[in-house]
Design a protein around this motif. Structure first.
Motif, PDB file in Angstrom:
ATOM      1  N   THR A 171      25.680  74.405  -3.666  1.00  0.00           N
ATOM      2  CA  THR A 171      25.055  73.723  -2.537  1.00  0.00           C
ATOM      3  C   THR A 171      23.900  74.579  -2.049  1.00  0.00           C
ATOM      4  O   THR A 171      24.050  75.798  -1.872  1.00  0.00           O
ATOM      5  CB  THR A 171      26.054  73.483  -1.390  1.00  0.00           C
ATOM      6  N   ARG A 226      33.668  70.717  -2.070  1.00  0.00           N
ATOM      7  CA  ARG A 226      33.104  71.983  -1.590  1.00  0.00           C
ATOM      8  C   ARG A 226      32.552  72.814  -2.754  1.00  0.00           C
ATOM      9  O   ARG A 226      32.980  72.670  -3.898  1.00  0.00           O
ATOM     10  CB  ARG A 226      34.163  72.758  -0.811  1.00  0.00           C
ATOM     11  N   ALA A 227      31.619  73.693  -2.426  1.00  0.00           N
ATOM     12  CA  ALA A 227      30.849  74.425  -3.437  1.00  0.00           C
ATOM     13  C   ALA A 227      31.413  75.811  -3.706  1.00  0.00           C
ATOM     14  O   ALA A 227      31.975  76.473  -2.823  1.00  0.00           O
ATOM     15  CB  ALA A 227      29.397  74.546  -2.988  1.00  0.00           C
ATOM     16  N   VAL A 230      27.004  78.830  -2.250  1.00  0.00           N
ATOM     17  CA  VAL A 230      26.144  78.187  -1.261  1.00  0.00           C
ATOM     18  C   VAL A 230      24.958  79.107  -0.984  1.00  0.00           C
ATOM     19  O   VAL A 230      25.135  80.266  -0.595  1.00  0.00           O
ATOM     20  CB  VAL A 230      26.883  77.895   0.059  1.00  0.00           C
ATOM     21  N   ALA A 243      26.654  76.112   5.931  1.00  0.00           N
ATOM     22  CA  ALA A 243      27.066  76.759   4.684  1.00  0.00           C
ATOM     23  C   ALA A 243      28.569  77.002   4.654  1.00  0.00           C
ATOM     24  O   ALA A 243      29.223  76.800   3.619  1.00  0.00           O
ATOM     25  CB  ALA A 243      26.313  78.075   4.505  1.00  0.00           C
ATOM     26  N   ALA A 246      30.337  73.876   3.859  1.00  0.00           N
ATOM     27  CA  ALA A 246      30.155  73.427   2.478  1.00  0.00           C
ATOM     28  C   ALA A 246      30.920  74.266   1.471  1.00  0.00           C
ATOM     29  O   ALA A 246      31.079  73.860   0.310  1.00  0.00           O
ATOM     30  CB  ALA A 246      28.661  73.462   2.124  1.00  0.00           C
ATOM     31  N   ALA A 247      31.402  75.438   1.878  1.00  0.00           N
ATOM     32  CA  ALA A 247      31.974  76.399   0.943  1.00  0.00           C
ATOM     33  C   ALA A 247      33.436  76.120   0.618  1.00  0.00           C
ATOM     34  O   ALA A 247      34.246  75.823   1.498  1.00  0.00           O
ATOM     35  CB  ALA A 247      31.859  77.810   1.512  1.00  0.00           C
ATOM     36  N   LEU A 253      28.638  82.983  -0.490  1.00  0.00           N
ATOM     37  CA  LEU A 253      27.561  82.481   0.349  1.00  0.00           C
ATOM     38  C   LEU A 253      26.429  83.497   0.353  1.00  0.00           C
ATOM     39  O   LEU A 253      26.653  84.683   0.614  1.00  0.00           O
ATOM     40  CB  LEU A 253      28.036  82.243   1.788  1.00  0.00           C
TER      41      LEU A 253
END
Length: 339
Positions: A171, A226-227, A230, A243, A246-247, A253
């Motif tokens: 992401t 979710r990533a 990020v 962030a 999204a994680a 990150l």
């Protein structure tokens, strides 16, 4: 030679100055193109009040002269080579440099022109002198793409800091120029999916057109898987908070976007602990990142994606117009081409 100097907020002068004096380890480069990034915008608008300053650090050009010692070295650039330029100065002696972290060299950056003006790249000019070790050959790449070598090297560095692995879900928070470079490299390196988080609808559409799997607003992030990695390419507390949303558990990150005047962001310590998140920063680049970036430029594999990031082109005589454009309306990269 002509060189553009920002002398005060909103004011640019083009002056005549002698060609740089060559050393035995140096090359003289006739500049083909110089991209304008956030630093040049801050100098032009007065957010970074350093005057008079010769800016421009995203540069490509052709070798015109090679110092005697550099010319004797195997693989050194030769007259006529198109190169992308590393204009970061590294002392080589501080703790960071000796530890392999020259991106955060403790020595002050920049220098001075003969008239005492400050140099911060000095790529908005007809010529620039650099050590031969800082000129990376890019074959027959488009000179505008070659001028993206510096930001591309920064993104290569960012991927290294992320410990990126093929098949990672990625992401990217922010769909501006640096966000798009992160998207491009993630796609090239075979990310499983690439999501771009962006508030601007036009930039979301552009990210999708460039091959992103998803382009969403911050409010929509939690609706997607979710990533694993990020990348935060915007310097804001809100972007960093997005962030974390999204994680995935165990994600990495990378705080890539930075600004000294950005608001402080809260670190959710327990969340980092419990979910085993890795949070790191990525700043500038290392010589090894330039090697990778130059190879990517030479290969042409990113050419189509890089072409989409060229917003406009200006002659050196129109440098003030170029700086105003890059500092105002949303743009990816505005270029100045001395000719």
């Amino acid at each position: 030679m002509r060189v553009a100097l920002v002398t005060s907020p909103g004011t640019v002068e083009i002056r005549e100055t002698p060609l740089p004096e060559m050393g035995e380890d140096d090359v003289l480069v006739r500049i083909s193109a110089c991209g304008l990034c956030t630093m040049e915008a801050k100098l032009y608008t007065g957010t970074m009040p350093v005057y008079p300053v010769a800016a421009g650090h995203e540069v490509s050009g052709r070798i015109e002269r090679v110092g005697a010692r550099a010319a004797a070295l195997e693989d050194a650039p030769v007259v006529g080579d198109l190169v992308t330029l590393d204009l970061l100065t590294r002392c080589g002696a501080c703790r960071s440099c000796r530890g392999g972290n020259s991106a955060v060299c403790a020595s002050p950056q920049g220098g001075l022109l003969p008239d005492g003006s400050i140099t911060m790249g000095a790529g908005l000019a007809e010529y620039v002198k650099v050590p031969a070790a800082h000129a990376w050959r890019v074959g027959d790449a488009d000179p505008l793409h070659a001028a993206m070598g510096e930001p591309l090297a920064c993104v290569v560095h960012s991927f290294g800091r992320a410990a990126f692995r093929p098949d990672d879900r990625v992401t990217v928070v922010g769909g501006g120029f640096m966000g798009r470079l992160h998207q491009l490299l993630a796609q090239h390196h075979q990310a499983r999916t690439v999501t771009v988080v962006e508030t601007d609808a036009a930039r979301r559409e552009a990210a999708l057109a460039a091959g992103a799997d998803h382009a969403v607003t911050p409010d929509e992030v939690t609706e997607l898987p979710r990533a694993d990695v990020v990348f935060v390419t915007i310097a804001s507390a809100e972007a960093i908070a997005t962030a974390f949303e999204a994680a995935a558990d165990g994600a990495r990150l990378v705080l890539f976007g930075g600004s000294h005047d950005a608001p402080e962001a809260a670190l959710p310590g327990y969340e980092v602990h419990r979910r085993q998140l890795t949070v790191t920063g990525s700043y500038s680049q290392e010589p090894a990142d330039w090697r990778t970036a130059a190879a990517l430029l030479r290969s042409g594999v990113l050419a189509e994606g890089l072409a989409q990031l060229v917003t406009s082109r200006h002659e050196l005589a129109d440098v003030e117009k170029a700086l105003a454009e890059s500092s105002g309306s949303p743009a990816y990269r505005v270029f100045v081409e001395p000719r």
